[in-house]
Scaffold this active site. Structure first.
Site, mmCIF file in Angstrom:
data_model
loop_
_atom_site.group_PDB
_atom_site.id
_atom_site.type_symbol
_atom_site.label_atom_id
_atom_site.label_comp_id
_atom_site.label_asym_id
_atom_site.label_seq_id
_atom_site.Cartn_x
_atom_site.Cartn_y
_atom_site.Cartn_z
ATOM 1 N N SER A 14 -43.087 -31.378 -25.321
ATOM 2 C CA SER A 14 -41.708 -31.153 -24.900
ATOM 3 C C SER A 14 -40.958 -30.658 -26.125
ATOM 4 O O SER A 14 -41.396 -30.857 -27.260
ATOM 5 C CB SER A 14 -41.080 -32.432 -24.334
ATOM 6 O OG SER A 14 -41.177 -33.507 -25.270
ATOM 7 N N GLU A 16 -37.065 -29.992 -28.173
ATOM 8 C CA GLU A 16 -35.644 -30.318 -28.299
ATOM 9 C C GLU A 16 -34.894 -29.137 -28.898
ATOM 10 O O GLU A 16 -35.332 -28.542 -29.885
ATOM 11 C CB GLU A 16 -35.455 -31.547 -29.187
ATOM 12 C CG GLU A 16 -33.986 -31.920 -29.386
ATOM 13 C CD GLU A 16 -33.820 -33.211 -30.168
ATOM 14 O OE1 GLU A 16 -34.275 -34.249 -29.642
ATOM 15 O OE2 GLU A 16 -33.277 -33.173 -31.281
ATOM 16 N N THR A 47 -29.378 -31.544 -27.364
ATOM 17 C CA THR A 47 -28.705 -32.607 -28.111
ATOM 18 C C THR A 47 -27.205 -32.639 -27.854
ATOM 19 O O THR A 47 -26.628 -31.744 -27.243
ATOM 20 C CB THR A 47 -28.969 -32.468 -29.616
ATOM 21 O OG1 THR A 47 -28.385 -31.240 -30.074
ATOM 22 C CG2 THR A 47 -30.445 -32.463 -29.914
ATOM 23 N N HIS A 76 -29.051 -34.959 -23.541
ATOM 24 C CA HIS A 76 -28.727 -36.064 -24.441
ATOM 25 C C HIS A 76 -27.352 -36.616 -24.071
ATOM 26 O O HIS A 76 -26.454 -35.877 -23.675
ATOM 27 C CB HIS A 76 -28.683 -35.576 -25.885
ATOM 28 C CG HIS A 76 -30.030 -35.422 -26.506
ATOM 29 N ND1 HIS A 76 -30.321 -35.832 -27.793
ATOM 30 C CD2 HIS A 76 -31.185 -34.904 -26.019
ATOM 31 C CE1 HIS A 76 -31.580 -35.567 -28.064
ATOM 32 N NE2 HIS A 76 -32.123 -34.998 -27.018
ATOM 33 N N ARG A 106 -27.245 -44.209 -28.742
ATOM 34 C CA ARG A 106 -25.948 -44.715 -29.202
ATOM 35 C C ARG A 106 -25.169 -43.596 -29.853
ATOM 36 O O ARG A 106 -23.989 -43.396 -29.600
ATOM 37 C CB ARG A 106 -26.140 -45.865 -30.196
ATOM 38 C CG ARG A 106 -24.836 -46.558 -30.597
ATOM 39 C CD ARG A 106 -24.945 -47.273 -31.919
ATOM 40 N NE ARG A 106 -25.058 -46.349 -33.046
ATOM 41 C CZ ARG A 106 -25.192 -46.736 -34.308
ATOM 42 N NH1 ARG A 106 -25.258 -48.015 -34.596
ATOM 43 N NH2 ARG A 106 -25.272 -45.832 -35.276
ATOM 44 N N GLY A 107 -25.851 -42.850 -30.718
ATOM 45 C CA GLY A 107 -25.220 -41.738 -31.429
ATOM 46 C C GLY A 107 -24.693 -42.171 -32.784
ATOM 47 O O GLY A 107 -24.498 -43.363 -33.060
ATOM 48 N N ASP A 108 -24.483 -41.177 -33.636
ATOM 49 C CA ASP A 108 -23.879 -41.410 -34.946
ATOM 50 C C ASP A 108 -22.366 -41.355 -34.827
ATOM 51 O O ASP A 108 -21.820 -40.730 -33.920
ATOM 52 C CB ASP A 108 -24.344 -40.343 -35.945
ATOM 53 C CG ASP A 108 -25.851 -40.376 -36.157
ATOM 54 O OD1 ASP A 108 -26.404 -41.487 -36.231
ATOM 55 O OD2 ASP A 108 -26.459 -39.294 -36.242
ATOM 56 N N ALA A 127 -27.122 -48.041 -26.961
ATOM 57 C CA ALA A 127 -28.006 -47.406 -25.988
ATOM 58 C C ALA A 127 -28.539 -48.399 -24.957
ATOM 59 O O ALA A 127 -28.946 -47.990 -23.868
ATOM 60 C CB ALA A 127 -29.166 -46.717 -26.703
ATOM 61 N N TYR A 148 -38.056 -46.030 -33.647
ATOM 62 C CA TYR A 148 -38.048 -45.768 -35.086
ATOM 63 C C TYR A 148 -39.278 -46.387 -35.767
ATOM 64 O O TYR A 148 -39.293 -47.574 -36.080
ATOM 65 C CB TYR A 148 -36.759 -46.307 -35.711
ATOM 66 C CG TYR A 148 -35.539 -45.644 -35.124
ATOM 67 C CD1 TYR A 148 -35.030 -44.483 -35.693
ATOM 68 C CD2 TYR A 148 -34.941 -46.147 -33.974
ATOM 69 C CE1 TYR A 148 -33.932 -43.841 -35.141
ATOM 70 C CE2 TYR A 148 -33.846 -45.505 -33.403
ATOM 71 C CZ TYR A 148 -33.345 -44.357 -33.993
ATOM 72 O OH TYR A 148 -32.269 -43.700 -33.435
ATOM 73 N N HIS A 152 -34.889 -48.330 -37.779
ATOM 74 C CA HIS A 152 -33.582 -47.678 -37.875
ATOM 75 C C HIS A 152 -32.901 -48.125 -39.172
ATOM 76 O O HIS A 152 -32.958 -49.309 -39.535
ATOM 77 C CB HIS A 152 -32.711 -48.054 -36.676
ATOM 78 C CG HIS A 152 -31.470 -47.223 -36.541
ATOM 79 N ND1 HIS A 152 -30.377 -47.407 -37.354
ATOM 80 C CD2 HIS A 152 -31.165 -46.197 -35.717
ATOM 81 C CE1 HIS A 152 -29.429 -46.543 -37.017
ATOM 82 N NE2 HIS A 152 -29.886 -45.785 -36.035
ATOM 83 N N PHE A 219 -32.789 -34.800 -45.266
ATOM 84 C CA PHE A 219 -32.465 -35.479 -44.015
ATOM 85 C C PHE A 219 -33.312 -36.739 -43.851
ATOM 86 O O PHE A 219 -32.838 -37.755 -43.344
ATOM 87 C CB PHE A 219 -32.679 -34.533 -42.836
ATOM 88 C CG PHE A 219 -32.191 -35.082 -41.531
ATOM 89 C CD1 PHE A 219 -30.843 -35.319 -41.325
ATOM 90 C CD2 PHE A 219 -33.078 -35.373 -40.507
ATOM 91 C CE1 PHE A 219 -30.375 -35.827 -40.120
ATOM 92 C CE2 PHE A 219 -32.633 -35.887 -39.305
ATOM 93 C CZ PHE A 219 -31.277 -36.112 -39.102
ATOM 94 N N HIS A 269 -43.149 -34.605 -28.815
ATOM 95 C CA HIS A 269 -41.806 -34.040 -28.660
ATOM 96 C C HIS A 269 -41.438 -33.310 -29.948
ATOM 97 O O HIS A 269 -41.339 -33.930 -31.017
ATOM 98 C CB HIS A 269 -40.800 -35.155 -28.380
ATOM 99 C CG HIS A 269 -39.424 -34.671 -28.021
ATOM 100 N ND1 HIS A 269 -39.159 -34.018 -26.836
ATOM 101 C CD2 HIS A 269 -38.243 -34.760 -28.690
ATOM 102 C CE1 HIS A 269 -37.863 -33.720 -26.794
ATOM 103 N NE2 HIS A 269 -37.302 -34.151 -27.893
#
Length: 304
Positions: A14, A16, A47, A76, A106-108, A127, A148, A152, A219, A269
């Site tokens: 898949s 993204e 996203t 997303h 949840r998101g940043d 989430a 993770y 995380h 990153f 993914h």
């Protein structure tokens, strides 16, 4: 030449994508989609920026995917800076257009990855709650969530992190997609921990092709993903040699996926970064071809 020790799992993929930030990037995105669509991915995800900053662009991209391609989009969705009613409204809007798969995060916060997060006082806290909210709207909706392998960055320990994943699954998540990683042993140990915790949904490895090693390393530091020394050595001295860098990146990524396939993993993914050529090359090495059904066996790779 020694033969491989056991049959590899068939490989399914898949992809993204992220919505264009400016109109000029729209063309790049759609070239990437058109390049990768013939590989018939299981689904493609789009996203959603920090604080919902790309909500409208995400929705537009998903609508175009539904209208102009045969791909199955997964939208997303985050709960950053939004009330429950607002988030539920987004879910219903997507549902009306035919979306039946969400990636619930949840998101940043507005500060981006690594920044402080504060839940909206009238919103979903995380989430876990978001997954439950989506399933309340339509229990048949497919919900993927994050996982993770190296914990995380905000979790105090692995037990807490895995407990959070279990709560997401208990609330209806059907798949977990991991943060990218480069050490397959770390992923395998993580899956063992997850299974011992009674979590049995598919744990899909998130794979990032290294378009730019310096940017990926930066990153990785912000998200808690480690860079093995051997990987840094592979890219050493290639900062000003993009041609060789691309060849090395394709080989490294294909090697990682093939090793995971030998360990029994079948679904992958890819975080494409809207740059299709490298991903396409990797998929070709993996044996995926235009128009062929997903789930083909990976090509033989003889070992010395």
């Amino acid at each position: 030449m020694a033969q491989r020790k056991s049959p590899r799992s068939p490989i399914r993929v898949s992809f993204e994508f992220f919505p264009p930030k400016i109109p000029a990037m729209e063309e790049t995105l759609w070239r990437s989609i058109q390049r990768l669509a013939p590989l018939q991915p299981d689904f493609v995800s789009v996203t959603y920026g920090a604080g919902g900053s790309t909500r409208e662009r995400t929705h537009h991209t998903v609508q175009r995917l539904l209208a102009e391609t045969d791909l199955k989009p997964a939208a997303h969705l985050t709960c950053v800076d939004a009330t429950r009613e607002e988030v539920d409204g987004v879910v219903r809007q997507y549902h009306e257009t035919g979306v039946r798969h969400f990636v619930a995060l949840r998101g940043d916060g507005q500060g981006g990855a690594g920044g402080a997060y504060e839940a909206h006082p009238d919103g979903y806290r995380n989430a876990v709650d978001l997954t439950a909210g989506i399933k309340r709207i339509d229990p048949a909706i497919e919900v993927s969530v994050s996982a993770y392998p190296e914990k995380h960055p905000e979790s105090s320990d692995f037990a807490t992190d895995i407990d959070l994943l279990k709560r997401k699954v208990d609330n209806g998540a059907t798949r977990a997609i991991t943060q990218f990683f480069f050490d397959n042993d770390i992923f395998e140990r993580y899956v063992e921990r997850v299974r011992r915790a009674g979590i049995y949904v598919p744990i899909v490895p998130g794979i990032v092709p290294i378009h730019d090693f310096t940017k990926v390393a930066r990153f990785s530091a912000a998200t808690g993903a480690s860079i093995p020394g051997w990987l840094a050595d592979r890219f050493a001295g290639l900062e000003n040699d993009p041609h060789t860098h691309s060849h090395v990146a394709a080989a490294v990524c294909a090697e990682q996926v093939l090793d995971l396939a030998e360990r029994g993993i079948g679904d992958f993914h890819f975080y494409t970064m809207n740059r299709a050529d490298l991903v396409y090359s990797i998929c070709h090495i993996l044996g995926l071809r235009e128009g062929a059904s997903q789930g083909v066996s990976a090509p033989e790779a003889a070992a010395a």
